[in-house]
Design an enzyme around this catalytic site. Structure first.
Site, PDB file in Angstrom:
ATOM      1  N   ASP A  49      -6.874   6.958  -4.452  1.00  0.00           N
ATOM      2  CA  ASP A  49      -6.373   6.531  -5.762  1.00  0.00           C
ATOM      3  C   ASP A  49      -7.539   6.094  -6.641  1.00  0.00           C
ATOM      4  OD1 ASP A  49      -3.771   6.819  -4.717  1.00  0.00           O
ATOM      5  OD2 ASP A  49      -3.826   4.781  -3.897  1.00  0.00           O
ATOM      6  N   ASP A  55      -8.439  -3.014 -11.033  1.00  0.00           N
ATOM      7  CA  ASP A  55      -8.095  -2.932  -9.596  1.00  0.00           C
ATOM      8  C   ASP A  55      -9.143  -3.667  -8.770  1.00  0.00           C
ATOM      9  OD1 ASP A  55      -6.899   0.456  -9.868  1.00  0.00           O
ATOM     10  OD2 ASP A  55      -5.728  -1.361  -9.498  1.00  0.00           O
ATOM     11  N   GLU A  78      -5.292  -3.079   0.071  1.00  0.00           N
ATOM     12  CA  GLU A  78      -5.215  -1.646  -0.218  1.00  0.00           C
ATOM     13  C   GLU A  78      -6.524  -1.138  -0.812  1.00  0.00           C
ATOM     14  OE1 GLU A  78      -3.244   0.883  -3.554  1.00  0.00           O
ATOM     15  OE2 GLU A  78      -1.648   0.176  -2.193  1.00  0.00           O
ATOM     16  N   GLU A  79      -7.269  -2.036  -1.435  1.00  0.00           N
ATOM     17  CA  GLU A  79      -8.519  -1.622  -2.095  1.00  0.00           C
ATOM     18  C   GLU A  79      -9.729  -1.688  -1.166  1.00  0.00           C
ATOM     19  OE1 GLU A  79      -6.196  -0.926  -5.348  1.00  0.00           O
ATOM     20  OE2 GLU A  79      -8.237  -0.268  -4.932  1.00  0.00           O
ATOM     21  N   ASP A  98      -1.665  -5.869  -1.880  1.00  0.00           N
ATOM     22  CA  ASP A  98      -1.825  -4.796  -2.855  1.00  0.00           C
ATOM     23  C   ASP A  98      -2.024  -5.525  -4.172  1.00  0.00           C
ATOM     24  OD1 ASP A  98       0.009  -1.730  -3.730  1.00  0.00           O
ATOM     25  OD2 ASP A  98      -1.866  -2.627  -4.454  1.00  0.00           O
ATOM     26  N   LEU A 100      -2.976  -4.928  -7.241  1.00  0.00           N
ATOM     27  CA  LEU A 100      -2.458  -4.462  -8.528  1.00  0.00           C
ATOM     28  C   LEU A 100      -1.830  -3.082  -8.331  1.00  0.00           C
ATOM     29  CD1 LEU A 100      -2.432  -5.802 -11.265  1.00  0.00           C
ATOM     30  CD2 LEU A 100      -4.476  -4.557 -11.884  1.00  0.00           C
ATOM     31  N   ASP A 101      -0.588  -3.100  -7.858  1.00  0.00           N
ATOM     32  CA  ASP A 101       0.089  -1.829  -7.567  1.00  0.00           C
ATOM     33  C   ASP A 101       0.588  -1.190  -8.854  1.00  0.00           C
ATOM     34  OD1 ASP A 101       1.408  -0.097  -5.353  1.00  0.00           O
ATOM     35  OD2 ASP A 101       2.978  -0.454  -6.827  1.00  0.00           O
ATOM     36  N   GLU A 244       2.496  -2.014   0.893  1.00  0.00           N
ATOM     37  CA  GLU A 244       3.631  -1.843  -0.030  1.00  0.00           C
ATOM     38  C   GLU A 244       4.966  -1.934   0.712  1.00  0.00           C
ATOM     39  OE1 GLU A 244       1.823   1.908  -1.072  1.00  0.00           O
ATOM     40  OE2 GLU A 244       1.562   1.303  -3.166  1.00  0.00           O
TER      41      GLU A 244
HETATM   42  P1  P6P Z   1       4.384   8.914  -8.078  1.00  0.00           P
HETATM   43  C1  P6P Z   1       1.878   3.595  -7.809  1.00  0.00           C
HETATM   44  O1  P6P Z   1       0.737   4.436  -7.855  1.00  0.00           O
HETATM   45  C2  P6P Z   1       2.547   3.815  -6.464  1.00  0.00           C
HETATM   46  O2  P6P Z   1       1.669   3.465  -5.441  1.00  0.00           O
HETATM   47  C3  P6P Z   1       3.838   3.002  -6.390  1.00  0.00           C
HETATM   48  O3  P6P Z   1       3.762   1.828  -7.116  1.00  0.00           O
HETATM   49  C4  P6P Z   1       4.873   3.946  -6.949  1.00  0.00           C
HETATM   50  O4  P6P Z   1       6.167   3.752  -6.404  1.00  0.00           O
HETATM   51  C5  P6P Z   1       4.322   5.331  -6.574  1.00  0.00           C
HETATM   52  O5  P6P Z   1       2.928   5.179  -6.361  1.00  0.00           O
HETATM   53  C6  P6P Z   1       4.537   6.324  -7.675  1.00  0.00           C
HETATM   54  O6  P6P Z   1       4.107   7.583  -7.196  1.00  0.00           O
HETATM   55  O7  P6P Z   1       4.019  10.035  -7.161  1.00  0.00           O
HETATM   56  O8  P6P Z   1       5.857   8.895  -8.444  1.00  0.00           O
HETATM   57  O9  P6P Z   1       3.498   8.750  -9.272  1.00  0.00           O
END
Ligand code: P6P
Length: 300
Positions: A49, A55, A78-79, A98, A100-101, A244
């Site tokens: 990512d 982040d 996660e980072e 996580d 900053l999700d 997550e």
């Molecule tokens: P997509 C955000 O990047 C994330 O990790 C989650 O927060 C979110 O549910 C998912 O990915 C979104 O993924 O493939 O729908 O963009």
């Protein structure tokens, strides 16, 4: 009622109270930083990512804050590529982060969040059912906090003077018909496509923002199902087990909901590595059971 008072009323230990209050103070800093967010950091995490400067800043800020608390022995973020061992710690807590999700959603002014799992005995590579606490913060029109220490699920809202004030106590997921279906439909496995079609035929309404924290928060408050499934080329889906899926599933289960990867509860899965991913169905029990039924029948 303020957060610390509520935690004391819940009978949390002083160390747990201090840790959760420290974490939520760090989240307040993140809320402030989002208002002045920088550009891209030009780096990617182990999951591939792209990391924006915020982040990495949020990650550094939370890990430093946990280090200074002297309550935390290990942090998995996660980072970060590996579990961070905090050597000069007096404490035993293990924390998954996580920080900053969904940070890429800031650019389009959609809500994002922070997700935290807490183990009293430092090992963060435990099953989700071994969590002793979990919380998330939604940075949206309101900044809200939802936490559990296995004595109910409780929501707080950040007020104008920077205190988290109790908004809803002992939240229970209502029976509802929202569904938040992550992933690309062209990549779904046939049984999952049939499941999504069945939800539509049952009158479920699609509500999906691309931010797991606000999307799951909406399911907690209005009922339904959040899913990010196994895909044709990614049999473990996209979302991370430790950072997550475990903490958010733990909270939904504590609020009377259910979780599954299609075959078993997310919370019973033994992590094999910090980067583990898992398909996820989380929300009302009937919608989770229906997914397991479609999955089971596809194996017959
Ligand atoms: P997509 C955000 O990047 C994330 O990790 C989650 O927060 C979110 O549910 C998912 O990915 C979104 O993924 O493939 O729908 O963009």
């Amino acid at each position: 009622m303020k957060l610390r008072e509520h935690l004391e009323q819940q009978g949390a230990t002083e160390h747990m109270i201090t840790l959760i209050c420290r974490i939520t103070d760090l989240c307040k800093d993140i809320a402030n930083a989002i208002l002045h967010q920088q550009g891209k950091a030009g780096t990617v995490n182990i999951h591939g990512d792209e990391q924006i400067a915020l982040d990495t800043w949020a990650d550094d800020h939370m890990i430093q804050g946990l280090r200074e608390s002297k309550l935390v022995k290990t942090v998995a973020s996660e980072e970060q590529d590996e579990v961070v061992e905090i050597l000069k710690s007096d404490g035993e807590f293990g924390v998954t982060l996580d920080p900053l999700d969904g940070s890429s959603l800031i650019d389009v002014n959609l809500s994002i969040g922070t997700i935290v799992g807490i183990f009293e005995e430092g090992n963060v590579m435990e099953k989700g059912e071994k969590l002793d606490a979990a919380l998330y913060v939604v940075y949206g029109p309101l900044t809200t906090l939802v936490y559990t220490i296995k004595k109910g699920v409780h929501e707080f809202v950040l007020n104008e003077i920077g205190d988290f004030i109790l908004r809803k106590e002992n939240l229970q997921i209502p029976q509802g018909k929202l569904y938040a279906p992550g992933g690309l439909a062209k990549d779904y496995l046939p049984w999952h496509s049939n499941y999504i079609k069945a939800l539509g035929e049952k009158g479920y309404k699609l509500r999906y923002s691309g931010g797991m924290v606000p999307d799951v928060n909406q399911i907690l408050h209005k009922g339904g199902i959040f899913t990010y499934p196994a895909l044709q080329e990614k049999n473990q889906g996209k979302l991370r087990l430790l950072f997550e899926c475990n903490p958010l599933s733990f909270i939904i289960v504590q609020a009377g909901g259910a979780c599954s990867d299609g075959k078993q509860s997310i919370l019973t899965k033994t992590p094999q590595g910090i980067g583990d991913r898992t398909p996820i169905y989380v929300g009302n029990k009937d919608a989770v059971l229906l997914a397991e039924k479609f999955c089971y029948e596809s194996d017959q």
